[in-house]
Design a protein around this motif. Structure first.
Motif, mmCIF file in Angstrom:
data_model
loop_
_atom_site.group_PDB
_atom_site.id
_atom_site.type_symbol
_atom_site.label_atom_id
_atom_site.label_comp_id
_atom_site.label_asym_id
_atom_site.label_seq_id
_atom_site.Cartn_x
_atom_site.Cartn_y
_atom_site.Cartn_z
ATOM 1 N N GLN A 243 60.598 31.453 -38.667
ATOM 2 C CA GLN A 243 59.767 30.321 -38.269
ATOM 3 C C GLN A 243 58.843 29.820 -39.566
ATOM 4 O O GLN A 243 58.651 30.878 -40.415
ATOM 5 C CB GLN A 243 58.899 30.588 -37.111
ATOM 6 C CG GLN A 243 59.635 30.968 -35.759
ATOM 7 C CD GLN A 243 60.125 29.529 -35.344
ATOM 8 O OE1 GLN A 243 59.281 28.667 -35.362
ATOM 9 N NE2 GLN A 243 61.343 29.723 -35.266
ATOM 10 N N THR B 38 47.374 24.455 -35.749
ATOM 11 C CA THR B 38 46.688 24.643 -34.382
ATOM 12 C C THR B 38 45.986 23.367 -33.923
ATOM 13 O O THR B 38 45.807 23.403 -32.786
ATOM 14 C CB THR B 38 45.901 25.909 -34.598
ATOM 15 O OG1 THR B 38 44.794 25.759 -35.681
ATOM 16 C CG2 THR B 38 46.695 27.102 -34.632
ATOM 17 N N SER C 242 51.120 28.317 -38.942
ATOM 18 C CA SER C 242 51.042 27.680 -37.350
ATOM 19 C C SER C 242 49.872 26.855 -37.383
ATOM 20 O O SER C 242 48.841 27.203 -37.582
ATOM 21 C CB SER C 242 50.764 28.926 -36.519
ATOM 22 O OG SER C 242 50.662 28.455 -35.328
#
Length: 301
Positions: A150, A156, A154
């Motif tokens: 992945q 958000t 990340s």
């Protein structure tokens, strides 16, 4: 002076007024569809969209029906011919999805060094005619396929405001090294028409779960990307926030379409990762700017 001359003067006055009104009306008509000048970056696949803007007279007999782009026969277009209304014209918008199959995504290690450059499209009109029209420049990057693990970032939250300020923020899931910021439209950053800052710092516990900031809180933070010393190591748990603000002043700039794509390169254990941040400029000209655009278009026709 006899009554006859009064009648003659009155008739001349009415005639001149009529001629003046006709001239003014014609001077503020395009007589044909006119596309705005575009400076756009986009990417194939992943449902990426970009907008094409055009102007048409309200009383136009022939209007734009559809568009085509060479090399992208399956593109999907959503049309809004009356996106914005002005005294004598409509500003139209077409939302374009290139609809490139995901099977053609390339591994990051094999990513093409240069995007496809599109400068002309095919405009199809309601009377059955078609023509090639200049729309500026559209850079189309191939889709990025990160095989295996992945993404190390990340993302958000994101937000934007009516003054063309916005941000995207995320959390670093694994230690990475930031190695480059790139764009084919970096010249507008150099000119000061677009400011892009990056704010990279240790994560505040719970920050990734907070409610996105209100419009009043959407502002530039961090340092201009050109002043950030690269490569830069970023630890796990750190936060990264990319914010931007357009400074498009004057009618010549406000009537141009911009979609900037900031391609950020990260390296993790010798592998490259690309994160693309789409930064659009919301086109919404004033009546005065539209009038100037129409008159300039008539002179160039």
């Amino acid at each position: 002076m006899s009554k006859k001359w009064y009648y003659i003067i009155a008739i001349l006055f009415v005639t001149c007024s009529w001629i003046g009104n006709v001239w003014y009306y014609e001077a503020n008509q395009l007589s044909r569809t006119a596309f705005l000048e575009h400076h756009v970056e986009t990417r194939e696949g992943d449902g990426q969209l970009f907008d094409l803007y055009y102007v048409e007279d309200k009383r136009a007999d022939v209007t734009l029906r559809s568009i085509g782009i060479e090399g992208y026969p399956d593109l999907i277009v959503t049309s809004q011919p009356h996106y914005a209304e002005y005294q004598r014209q409509y500003l139209g918008k077409m939302m374009v999805n290139l609809n490139k199959p995901s099977i053609q995504k390339e591994p990051a290690e094999e990513l093409s060094a240069e995007p496809v450059l599109v400068q002309e499209i095919t405009a199809n009109y309601t009377d059955g005619t078609s023509e090639q029209v200049d729309i500026g420049e559209i850079y189309i990057w191939p889709a990025v396929y990160q095989q295996g693990a992945q993404d190390p970032i990340s993302w958000t939250s994101s937000g934007s405001s009516s003054d063309n300020t916005g941000y995207t923020s995320g959390v670093v899931a694994r230690p990475v090294e930031l190695t480059a910021f790139a764009s084919k439209l970096m010249d507008i950053v150099e000119a000061g028409d677009l400011q892009i800052n990056a704010d990279i710092s240790g994560q505040v516990p719970g920050r990734s779960h907070q409610t996105p900031p209100s419009e009043a809180q959407i502002e530039l933070s961090g340092d201009p990307i050109k002043k950030i010393a690269l490569p830069l190591k970023i630890n796990q748990g750190s936060s990264i926030r990319i914010s931007h603000k357009f400074n498009m002043h004057g009618s010549l700039k406000s009537m141009k379409v911009y979609q900037f794509m900031l391609r950020t390169t990260f390296v993790e254990d010798g592998r490259r990762w690309y994160e693309d941040t789409i930064i659009p400029y919301q086109v919404w000209p004033m009546d005065k700017e539209m009038t100037e655009f129409v008159r300039k278009g008539r002179k160039g026709s």
